[in-house]
Design an enzyme around this catalytic site. Structure first.
Site, PDB file in Angstrom:
ATOM      1  CD  GLU A 143     -17.915  -2.077   2.403  1.00 51.30           C
ATOM      2  OE1 GLU A 143     -18.365  -2.595   1.275  1.00 51.30           O
ATOM      3  OE2 GLU A 143     -16.812  -2.105   3.014  1.00 51.30           O
TER       4      GLU A 143
ATOM      5  CB  CYS B 263     -16.996  -4.053  12.513  1.00 52.81           C
ATOM      6  SG  CYS B 263     -15.368  -3.207  12.081  1.00 52.81           S
TER       7      CYS B 263
ATOM      8  CB  CYS C 174      -9.910   6.402   6.852  1.00 47.28           C
ATOM      9  SG  CYS C 174      -8.736   6.731   8.327  1.00 47.28           S
TER      10      CYS C 174
ATOM     11  CB  CYS D 288      -2.859   2.992   7.913  1.00 44.68           C
ATOM     12  SG  CYS D 288      -3.028   3.583   9.693  1.00 44.68           S
TER      13      CYS D 288
ATOM     14  CB  CYS E  53      -5.872   0.455   6.014  1.00 46.27           C
ATOM     15  SG  CYS E  53      -7.733   0.726   6.391  1.00 46.27           S
TER      16      CYS E  53
ATOM     17  CB  SER F 114     -10.072   0.588  16.949  1.00 45.64           C
ATOM     18  OG  SER F 114      -8.759   0.301  16.426  1.00 45.64           O
TER      19      SER F 114
ATOM     20  CB  SER G 282      -4.339   1.023  14.735  1.00 47.37           C
ATOM     21  OG  SER G 282      -5.445   0.534  15.013  1.00 47.37           O
TER      22      SER G 282
ATOM     23  CB  CYS H 222      -8.917  -6.684   9.853  1.00 45.04           C
ATOM     24  SG  CYS H 222      -8.185  -5.305  10.870  1.00 45.04           S
TER      25      CYS H 222
END
Length: 380
Positions: A91, A104, A111, A115, A118, A197, A219, A344
């Site tokens: 996305e 973004c 990933c 985290c 997330c 990031s 982060s 986010c």
């Protein structure tokens, strides 16, 4: 498979052209047609020699990503779901503001960092994106938006590598993509307006500082190792002291004189005033001189698997005031696109459900892409 010219930064494209017996200025021409003008058909690149235009289709192409869905938020945010094959999708989000247009961009399908707060991390990791797949998100969005807004001027002024994935765990593909974004013959973005990031991949932070030092956002999300180990598992490999040292090493090369620390506000977890004071002590006391920084407090966007909730607004306000009172520039991120799950931490929350339908969409993908490009223009 023929070469995808979106995979090359300018030096890479020049080397490719040299292998074809062409001079560097041909690469510059190609690069401008592709990135500045959004042209994918070689026959439309009118200042290329006819012999080159006839040669190129046999050895290369400009291969973008198929669009599975496009969603528009009430606040003007646009989110695209791009098909990257094998049932995977990524996305990309465009966020319009009065003084800028920010894209973004994703760097991985899924990933591996995991985290806790997330939703992308809860999807798991599928694979790294290629340089061409990273650049294709910008290429498509920029030229779609120019058609939508009926302008030849640049629409996207800022790129943030804050989409799906940990960019520094896909460094070899990220680096030429960044160089394409910055190149004056490409998108011409300044280093201050391209932000990577990271959750804190310390060795790659050091490499980025030497290879392509753009703006850096870290982060952080916790003020001590015990809590950060729980929220950001990568901290077990690169704890806070090492991360702060890496930030200090990055700053002399950075386009800005501070590091941005991102901090997701989690009710009852990391949002107490004692946590704010620990953050102050961390960034002010490190190495006896502190880390020049600003904090960006991010309201948490809940999803069922997390078991977490967002801090109340008065709590966020008090937390920000404590940091500000210590002389640290602190902002609270304005939530954008939450009605289309584009805020986010929300990316890929339901990507798997939608990509399961990719096979059913494959036969009509060309029609979908054509409609996405032109529907807004036709309805105006």
């Amino acid at each position: 498979m023929t070469a995808n010219l979106l995979d090359f930064d300018l030096d890479g494209l020049a080397a490719f052209c040299e292998r074809l017996g062409e001079k560097r200025f041909r690469a510059v021409q190609l690069f401008r047609w592709i990135h500045q003008k959004g042209v994918a058909r070689f026959e439309d690149m009118t200042d290329l020699a006819r012999s080159l235009r006839e040669k190129l289709p046999g050895v290369c192409e400009v291969r973008s990503l198929p669009v599975l869905t496009q969603q528009a938020s009430a606040d003007g945010t646009i989110k695209w779901l791009f098909d990257v094959g094998d049932g995977n999708a990524v996305e990309t989000v465009f966020i319009p503001e009065d003084d800028r247009g920010t894209l973004c961009v994703s760097s991985q399908a899924g990933c591996a960092v995991g985290c806790r707060f997330c939703s992308t991390g809860h999807q798991g990791f599928s694979r790294n994106l290629s340089t061409g797949e990273i650049v294709a998100q910008l290429w498509y969005a920029e030229h779609f938006l120019r058609k939508q807004f009926n302008t030849q001027e640049r629409v996207i002024s800022n790129v943030v590598m804050m989409g799906m994935g940990e960019p520094l765990q896909n460094y070899n593909a990220l680096l030429p993509a960044l160089r394409t974004m910055l190149d004056d013959h490409g998108y011409g973005l300044s280093r201050r307006r391209v932000t990577v990031s990271t959750s804190g991949v310390v060795p790659m932070m050091d490499r980025l500082s030497q290879d392509c030092p753009v703006a850096l956002a870290v982060s952080l999300h916790a003020p001590n190792d015990a809590l950060r180990d729980h929220l950001v598992p990568l901290n077990r490999k690169y704890p806070l002291a090492e991360l702060m040292d890496a930030c200090l090493r990055y700053l002399p090369h950075a386009p800005r004189d501070f590091i941005t620390f991102e901090y997701c506000m989690l009710a009852g977890v990391n949002d107490q005033l004692e946590h704010a004071q620990q953050l102050i002590d961390l960034v002010r006391g490190h190495a006896g001189r502190g880390v020049p920084c600003k904090f960006n407090l991010i309201p948490f966007n809940p999803f069922p698997e997390s078991g977490l909730t967002c801090s109340a607004k008065p709590v966020v306000k008090a937390f920000a005031e404590r940091l500000s009172a210590a002389g640290i520039v602190t902002t609270v991120r304005k939530t954008r696109g939450d009605d289309i799950d584009a805020a986010c931490g929300q990316l890929a929350g339901d990507v798997l459900d939608r990509t399961n339908a990719a096979a059913r969409l494959a036969q009509r993908r060309t029609q979908v892409e054509h409609r996405v490009v032109w529907s807004s223009k036709e309805s105006s």
